[in-house]
Write an enzyme that holds these catalytic residues in place. Structure first.
Site, PDB file in Angstrom:
ATOM      1  CB  CYS A 115      22.948  60.688  37.466  1.00 35.13           C
ATOM      2  SG  CYS A 115      21.091  59.429  37.403  1.00 35.13           S
ATOM      3  CB  CYS A 135      16.823  60.380  39.504  1.00 36.95           C
ATOM      4  SG  CYS A 135      17.908  59.688  39.734  1.00 36.95           S
TER       5      CYS A 135
END
Ligand code: FAD
Length: 578
Positions: free
Chosen positions: A488, A308
């Site tokens: 994301c 991430c």
């Protein structure tokens, strides 16, 4: 309280008092095992007072009294069962800790060598040499009983990738013979940790027991994988047991390398140093955000790849938003120290992010890598690279430091024949099949594919892996392909998200038409998706093989007979794929 750490799961100590229980909880313990029977000494508290204190602190607790000098095999079995069932880390105690560590030693006999057990105990300050004959006997007995298990499909890792792949395989073939190798008793929804650090979720919302998420019909092998022997279609577990497979799926995630930053591990969780990258630490981020009134807050991002890639700045935006709402932002200097040279890897999302950087007055510091932290003096040291590639060291004082740790492949993957030069499982970016071993697949953070390492990527990869695993099991070539999708959700403020969704090469790959949700702009719809829908999509759909917006793309042309034959040849080196 003199606590001795024996393993990441277990520590032991001498007698503790009810008031010590809250301290144990604050140090991260999640369970307590009481091995001292009531009534051994007059100054000893009743076990019930410890049970009550543990319950008040939210800890699991079990009373397993053991008579001094008479630790039986049945006691060791009960202790082993408790260790398997209770959330780790566990603190076990008796009068001095000796009975507790003896129980651990007997429980581990046959899984670890006697030498390893004795030296671990020694390191913790306990001499168990009197136990060595019993440990040796147990080791031999276990060794004789240990046989090599065999499964059609073995999956390494019960995280997002492993469980989702098992779920997707079972949706396609409900009687598939699958074993999942996973040592942890908890399963984490890591994307929720940003919201824990932002004061939106409680950390409990991000955790389920592993038993709860393990699909029915799967055999859970509760052990860590220590190595791969793909020439013999076997994986090797930490206790030396070998498991044979017809098809292997590798998804053990990656290693958070806290040791790569000098001094970091010692100060994490205190002195204003935190990280949303740990279940236990994310609540501390929110505590720091709430308590900081003025000063300097640093947020760091290490070199890629990391899981991430947006998470370091998500933590920062949510903190800035909270300080804006409380009127404190004007008194807080915020800096983003990024090893890389850009705010986000996909340029289309940068303008929206830059508006927030300006709104919050964030000082962007590119090409700056955190290399050391001194907690007590609250200073961080960065290596700063200038335009000519010269590197200097700079020190910054801080009142709050949010660290995203450097990340690498796990050692047992890196050191295996399955790894590429960088240590990741060497797989095809499209079929997820290993580049050398046709009956091996990989996905998730451990994979070499150049997508963003996210659970969103796993949501699309798992159906592809599941489809192709069954094709290869049936002697056919893989024909499902993954396009590199990753996502994301950048939490730019509480209530709004810039939803980055992209495929290989940074090509935008939105799930919704622009009129419903324009991912390049901050929207409330994307926040609603993240806060209210994605956790349920993860737990109730993705992990169960319900492929919401994630049906795999199947190539239109059937593979040639030659491909099929090659995929079929599992055994020996002939199984290497074309
Ligand atoms: P994991 O889910 O980490 O699972 C790996 C499993 O393998 C673990 O259960 C582990 O115990 C097990 N394992 C490890 N070693 C062994 C071994 N030796 N033998 C057997 N098993 C082993 N993704 C998003 O899509 N959106 C987000 O907003 C997002 N935000 C994030 C925020 C943070 C703070 C973090 C930390 C992650 C975030 N992610 C996000 C990333 C996402 O959580 C991961 O990419 C995803 O979990 C990867 O799945 P995985 O199965 O590869 O690894």
């Amino acid at each position: 309280m003199d606590i001795k750490k024996v393993s990441p799961e277990l520590s032991v100590s001498g007698q503790i008092m009810p008031q010590d229980v809250a301290i144990a909880a604050s140090r991260g313990f999640r369970s307590i095992i009481i091995n001292r029977p009531d009534g051994e000494a007059s100054d000893q508290p009743e076990h019930q007072s410890i049970v009550d204190a543990a319950t008040r602190s939210g800890l699991s607790v079990r009373y397993l009294p053991v008579v001094s000098g008479n630790v039986t095999d049945a006691d060791a079995t009960a202790f082993q069962k408790a260790m398997a069932e209770m959330p780790a880390p566990i603190l076990a105690f008796c009068r001095t800790g000796t009975r507790s560590i003896t129980l651990w030693a007997l429980a581990k006999a046959g899984h670890l060598s006697s030498d390893a057990i004795l030296s671990t105990a020694e390191d913790a300050g306990y001499s168990l040499s009197g136990l060595s004959a019993r440990l040796d006997a147990n080791e031999q007995k276990q060794g004789a009983e240990r046989s090599t298990a065999s499964h059609d499909i073995v999956i390494i890792g019960g995280g997002a990738g492993g469980i989702a792949t098992a779920g997707s395989i079972l949706k396609r073939r409900k009687d598939a013979d699958i074993a999942v190798v996973e040592p942890r008793s908890e399963h984490y929804y890591q994307p929720g940790w940003t919201l824990v650090g932002g004061g939106v979720f409680k950390r409990e919302q991000t955790e389920r027991s592993m038993a709860q998420v393990m699909p029915k019909g799967v055999q859970w092998i509760r052990s860590a994988c220590a190595g791969f022997d793909p020439e013999h279609n076997q994986v090797i577990l930490e206790d030396g047991t070998r498991i044979s497979y017809k098809v292997l799926v590798v998804s053990p995630g990656l290693k958070l390398d806290w040791d790569a930053v000098e001094g970091l591990k010692d100060t994490l969780g205190k002195n204003g140093v935190t990280s949303n990258y740990l279940f236990d630490m994310a609540p501390y981020t929110w505590e720091l955000v709430k308590s900081l009134k003025r000063g300097r807050a640093l947020f760091t991002q290490p070199p890629m790849p990391i899981k991430c890639a947006g998470a370091p700045q998500k933590a920062m935006y949510l903190a800035c938003d909270a300080w804006t709402r409380s009127g404190r932002l004007k008194d807080i200097e915020v800096e983003f120290h990024n090893s890389g040279g850009a705010l986000f890897g996909v340029a289309d999302y940068v303008p929206s992010l830059m508006k927030y950087v300006e709104k919050y007055g964030i000082n962007l510091c590119f090409n700056e890598t955190l290399v050391a932290v001194d907690g007590p003096s609250q200073t961080a040291i960065f290596e700063v690279k200038d335009g000519d590639g010269n590197v200097t060291r700079q020190t910054r004082e801080f009142d709050m430091l949010h660290v995203c740790p450097p990340q690498t492949a796990l050692e047992f993957v890196k050191n295996s024949p399955l790894a590429n030069d960088a240590g990741w499982t060497d797989i095809s970016g499209e079929t997820l099949q290993h580049t050398q071993y046709g009956n091996v697949f990989g996905l998730g953070d451990a994979g070499s594919t150049p997508n963003a390492k996210t659970a969103a990527a796993v949501r699309k990869q798992a159906p592809v892996a599941a489809h192709n695993v069954l094709r290869v099991l049936d002697g056919r070539a893989p024909n499902a392909v993954y396009n590199g999708y990753g996502s994301c959700p950048l939490t730019v403020e509480r209530g709004k998200i810039v939803l980055a969704e992209f495929a290989y090469g940074g090509a935008l790959d939105p799930s919704f038409p622009k009129w419903i949700l324009d991912g390049t702009k901050p929207t409330r719809a994307a926040w609603f998706l993240k806060e209210k829908m994605l956790p349920a999509i993860y737990f109730d759909q993705m992990l169960k093989g319900i492929e919401f917006l994630a049906k795999p793309k199947i190539l239109p042309h059937s593979p040639t007979a030659h491909d099929a034959q090659e995929a079929c040849d599992f055994n020996g080196s002939d199984h290497k794929a074309a």
